[in-house]
Every structure is written in structure tokens, then in C-alpha cells.
Enzyme design. Structure first.
Site, mmCIF file in Angstrom:
data_model
loop_
_atom_site.group_PDB
_atom_site.id
_atom_site.type_symbol
_atom_site.label_atom_id
_atom_site.label_comp_id
_atom_site.label_asym_id
_atom_site.label_seq_id
_atom_site.Cartn_x
_atom_site.Cartn_y
_atom_site.Cartn_z
ATOM 1 N N SER A 35 0.872 -1.171 0.000
ATOM 2 C CA SER A 35 0.000 0.000 0.000
ATOM 3 C C SER A 35 0.907 1.219 0.000
ATOM 4 C CB SER A 35 -0.879 0.007 1.256
ATOM 5 O OG SER A 35 -1.477 1.276 1.449
ATOM 6 N N ASN B 264 0.570 3.260 2.089
ATOM 7 C CA ASN B 264 0.690 3.533 3.520
ATOM 8 C C ASN B 264 1.844 2.814 4.203
ATOM 9 O OD1 ASN B 264 -1.618 4.829 2.818
ATOM 10 N ND2 ASN B 264 -2.995 3.518 3.992
ATOM 11 N N THR C 63 30.552 37.116 29.298
ATOM 12 C CA THR C 63 29.220 36.647 29.673
ATOM 13 C C THR C 63 28.296 37.849 29.683
ATOM 14 O OG1 THR C 63 29.707 36.920 32.032
ATOM 15 C CG2 THR C 63 30.125 34.748 31.077
ATOM 16 N N SER D 153 27.488 47.066 0.728
ATOM 17 C CA SER D 153 26.499 48.141 0.705
ATOM 18 C C SER D 153 26.452 48.800 -0.656
ATOM 19 C CB SER D 153 26.842 49.189 1.772
ATOM 20 O OG SER D 153 25.979 50.302 1.676
ATOM 21 N N SER D 154 25.261 49.255 -1.001
ATOM 22 C CA SER D 154 25.087 50.010 -2.237
ATOM 23 C C SER D 154 25.338 51.492 -2.011
ATOM 24 C CB SER D 154 23.666 49.808 -2.782
ATOM 25 O OG SER D 154 22.719 50.280 -1.829
ATOM 26 N N LYS E 79 32.328 48.964 2.872
ATOM 27 C CA LYS E 79 31.651 48.121 3.843
ATOM 28 C C LYS E 79 31.585 46.673 3.334
ATOM 29 C CE LYS E 79 27.663 48.336 6.955
ATOM 30 N NZ LYS E 79 27.040 47.020 6.843
#
Length: 475
Positions: free
Chosen positions: A145, A147, A192, A323-324, A329
Site C-alpha cells: 500500500s 501507507n 558573559t 552596501s550600495s 563596507k
């Protein structure tokens, strides 16, 4: 352009006639699935190992039916040849049903049955569609099957992809181990809650990332054992209706031999047909890996931040302009990618849990979305871990001067001096350091609290960080 007899053949199913391309190995039910489910643009053949798994499962079923005396050896021969070709990666283009599909996977099962039947027909010297000779239902689906074969093929496909995932995860772990060995003596400040804490070495930090991933390797290997549990021979709901005596034992024996995996049938086949527990367990392990990868990725983004007005402790290899509008960057695009792929995997796990919990009675009809979710998680994790390793981790460098300066100026170094100076003096030094902006070591030297020899001894990596190089020797 109209249809012609040369371009199409007519096949018939429960709903009537349907046109199928003459050269297609799929048949009527796969064609209906292609018509009905035009949803995502993601198709069965996007996951070739899943198709390979179908070849293994169908071959095991055919051999089991022959062992049980139900299938004639002369029918097994062309079916075995067809299954082996599917296992070898052929005919992948014949599986074009959308992965988003209703029917608990019936369209996918019938796609496999039809493709294998038509390959077998040609092997036996017949025409495609001559199902009186070799039938998708009566032969390829014998004693089966959807299944029991669909979830079994899903699990086997996931095991195949899991091997690739473990291989890539192990390689990534080794890259972090290499960084750990290379930078084991460079002392830095641990943090921490984003505040200076106590000293450690850069190598210890990278080794800790490797250890986290090694835990995930072990967890995923353990979880993948849940995918070894099959329900083959349970047929429709686990009762074994239409399967001959001994078939359930024969089929897992053959599948074990064919696949190389230690597959076995569940003790309670009705439960195994109804429950998606194995998928839930395995998906959870992928989610756990995703949380680890996200945590490591975000740590790397923080450690490389700046470059001048951030932590700037490490350098990530530049991969593209960031970056555009902002010249110069460069963004941490690879760790960002690893993080958001992890988010997707975590979301897929939510989908798996919802689908598993909503399955009704003796069958879960939502298995296709469970399969899709886990396959996607395996694929994007494996691919992205490789990118993460090759495009980022293997190119990381460490800014030693930054770490040296931080140690000279941080208030956190006072904790390492506590055993000699005492906690009260440490408080006084920390307070004065905050008020004056002077470093702890600068104040210690100014007040002549320690000699240079004492400072050098206290600040030795093995004394200040608990460094034990022997624990990393065989890593």
C-alpha cells in the site's frame, strides 16, 4: 498545436482516459498528480535520493513477493532490472509531481509504480502502457500500500541524505578544531552577557564550537536510528491485508541487503502506520543542529564586528561588497546565511510536529509535508554547512594585537589576579580602573603590587585559562 497519436498515448484509470506523452515512463495516475498539484515548483526529482530509495523499496518488495510464491520469477527479472536502473540514478526526470500533494503520498507511489512498470515492460520486449503484461498495481504494488511503502521510502531517502549531512557536519567540525589548534596560545577575554568575564584562549573558543557540533553529530546519528523502523508488509493500516505469509520478514531482509542499512519492521505495525514518531525524533535532531549553527554564526558575527568600532577580534574572509551606499563596507554574509537557514530548519521542525500531531486514526495523511520539510532541512543544512566551511571558517584569521590590547586594558583581568591580590584589592583596582580609564595591569605596575615575573606567571595561558592542551591533542 493539437495532440497526435505519435505524441501521446491514452491510458485509463478509475476516472477514465487521460493523455500521457508517448515517451513518458510515468502513467495515468502520475499525470493526474501533475495536473492536480501545481503548487510550489518543488518536485519529487529535486530529491534524487528519495527516488533511489523507491527503487530499493520496490525491489525488496518484488523479491519478497517472489520468495513468498506470489510473483513469478519471469516477472521479477525485468522489474529487478528496472529497479536497479532507478537506484543507479536513471529516469529521475520521470518524477515531476509537486512535493505539495494531497493523498498521503499515493501520487508518488503510483509515479514509482508506473515508471518501474514501463521500464520493465521495455526490458521484457513490450510497449509502454501494456499493463496486462506488467502492471503498476498488480505487480509493482503487489502486497503493498502507499501507507507502508511511502513512509518506508521517505525514511530510506532520509537515511541516504543523512550520510551526506553527517559527512559535511564532520568536515565543518574539523575546520573548527583546526582553528582551535592554530590559535590555542592566544589569550583573550571571555564574555558573559556581553560583558568582560575571565580570560580564555582563542583556541579554546574555537574548540568549544567544534565540541558543540560533535554533540550534534552524536545526536543526529542516534536520532537517525528511528528512521530504521519500517512498516513494510503492514499494507493499508498495519494489519497486513493482501500480503502473503512471511512477506513482512522477507521484505525487510531484502531491503537490508539492498540498502546496507539495518532496517527492521516495528513490533506493532498498526502503531507504525499511524504514528510519525520516527520523523519527529529525527527532525528534532536537525533542529538542535540548527540552533547550534545559529549560535556559532552569531558569535562569529559579533567577534568580527567593526572592524574598528566593534570587537574586531577575528577577520572573516570578505566575500562581496556589503552596501550600495556605504563605500568599503563588507558584511558577514556567510554567517548570516548559516543563521537564517537555521531558522528555516527550526520552522520545518514545527511543521513536522504539527503534521505528526494532526494525523487521524490509522493513517497520517500529512506525511508528504513531513517528508518535504525534513528533506529540505537536510538539503539546505548540508549545502550551507559546506559553504560556511569553505567560504568562511577555513579563511578566518585572528587579530592578536586586539586581544593583547584588550587584556592590558580590561577590568575583567582582575579576576585572574584574585588569588595573589585578594578580592578586596581586586574591587579597588576595578573601581579605580573605571574612574581613571587605566588598565588593571597598568595600575598593578604603577602601584608596584606585583613584579613583572609574577605578572608573567599569572598571565601565562595555562595558569589564567585552565588550558590543558592534552585534551585537544587527538581532536
Amino acid at each position: 498545436m493539437g495532440l497526435s497519436a505519435q505524441e501521446f498515448r491514452t491510458e485509463t484509470d478509475l476516472l477514465g482516459d487521460i493523455k500521457v506523452p508517448t515517451d513518458a515512463y510515468y502513467g495515468a495516475q502520475a499525470a493526474r498528480g501533475m495536473e492536480n498539484f501545481q503548487i510550489s515548483g518543488q518536485y519529487i526529482n529535486d530529491y534524487p535520493e528519495f527516488i533511489k530509495a523507491w527503487g530499493m523499496v520496490k525491489l525488496a518488495c518484488a523479491k519478497a513477493n517472489t520468495d513468498a510464491g506470489k510473483m513469478k520469477p519471469e516477472i521479477l527479472k525485468p522489474i529487478e532490472e528496472a529497479c536497479n536502473e532507478l537506484i543507479q540514478g536513471k529516469y529521475i526526470d520521470q518524477f515531476m509531481i509537486d512535493l505539495y500533494q494531497g493523498g498521503a503520498g499515493t501520487s508518488t507511489n503510483m509515479n514509482a509504480n508506473e515508471v518501474l512498470a514501463n521500464i520493465a515492460l521495455e526490458k521484457a520486449g513490450f510497449q509502454k502502457g501494456d499493463y496486462k503484461q506488467i502492471s503498476p498495481n498488480d505487480h509493482l504494488n503487489m502486497s503493498q500500500s502507499t501507507n507502508d511503502t511511502y513512509p518506508s521510502s521517505l525514511k530510506l531517502g532520509m537515511l541516504l541524505y543523512n550520510d551526506q549531512l553527517i559527512e559535511e557536519l564532520t568536515a565543518l567540525t574539523k575546520s573548527f578544531r583546526n582553528l582551535g589548534h592554530t590559535n590555542i596560545d592566544i589569550v583573550k577575554m571571555g564574555r558573559t552577557e556581553f560583558q568582560d568575564a575571565v580570560p580564555m584562549t582563542v583556541g579554546q573558543e574555537f574548540h568549544s564550537f567544534a565540541a558543540m557540533l560533535e554533540w550534534d553529530v552524536a545526536n543526529i546519528k542516534h536520532a537517525s536510528e528511528s528512521l530504521l523502523v519500517m512498516n513494510l508488509g503492514g499494507t493499508a493500516i498495519g494489519t497486513g491485508l493482501n500480503a502473503p505469509e512471511g512477506y513482512d520478514e522477507y521484505v525487510v531482509k531484502h531491503l537490508k541487503q539492498i540498502s546496507g542499512y539495518e532496517v527492521h519492521n516495528a513490533e506493532d505495525m498498526i502503531a507504525a502506520t499511524s504514528s510519525l514518531q520516527g520523523f519527529v525524533v529525527y527532525s528534532s535532531a536537525l533542529k538542535t543542529l540548527a540552533t547550534t549553527l545559529s549560535k556559532i554564526s552569531n558569535d562569529l558575527i559579533n567577534l568580527s564586528s567593526g572592524p574598528r568600532n566593534g570587537l574586531f577580534e577575528i577577520n572573516l574572509p570578505p566575500r562581496q561588497p556589503g552596501s550600495s551606499i556605504m563605500p568599503g563596507k563588507v558584511n558577514p554574509v556567510i554567517p548570516e546565511l548559516m543563521a537564517f537557514v537555521s531558522y528555516r530548519v527550526i520552522g520545518n521542525d514545527v511543521t513536522v510536529n504539527m503534521a505528526a500531531s494532526d494525523g487521524d486514526l490509522q493513517l497520517n495523511a500529512y506525511e508528504p509535508v513531513v517528508g518535504l520539510s525534513i528533506f529540505e532541512s537536510q538539503k539546505i543544512l548540508t549545502n550551507t554547512m559546506q559553504t560556511f566551511r569553505l567560504q568562511c571558517i577555513d579563511g578566518i584569521t585572528v587579530n592578536e594585537e586586539v586581544h593583547k590590547r584588550n587584556l592590558e586594558t580590561t577590568i575583567g583581568i582582575v579576576t585572574a589576579l584574585n588569588p595573589v591580590l585578594g578580592h578586596h584589592m581586586g574591587d579597588e583596582l576595578a573601581k579605580e580602573s573605571k574612574e581613571t580609564g587605566k588598565g588593571i595591569l597598568e595600575l598593578v605596575r604603577e602601584k608596584k603590587l606585583l613584579t613583572e615575573a609574577q605578572i608573567e606567571e599569572l598571565l601565562a595561558p595555562e595558569n589564567m585559562t585552565g588550558l590543558d592542551k592534552s585534551k585537544y591533542k587527538n581532536k
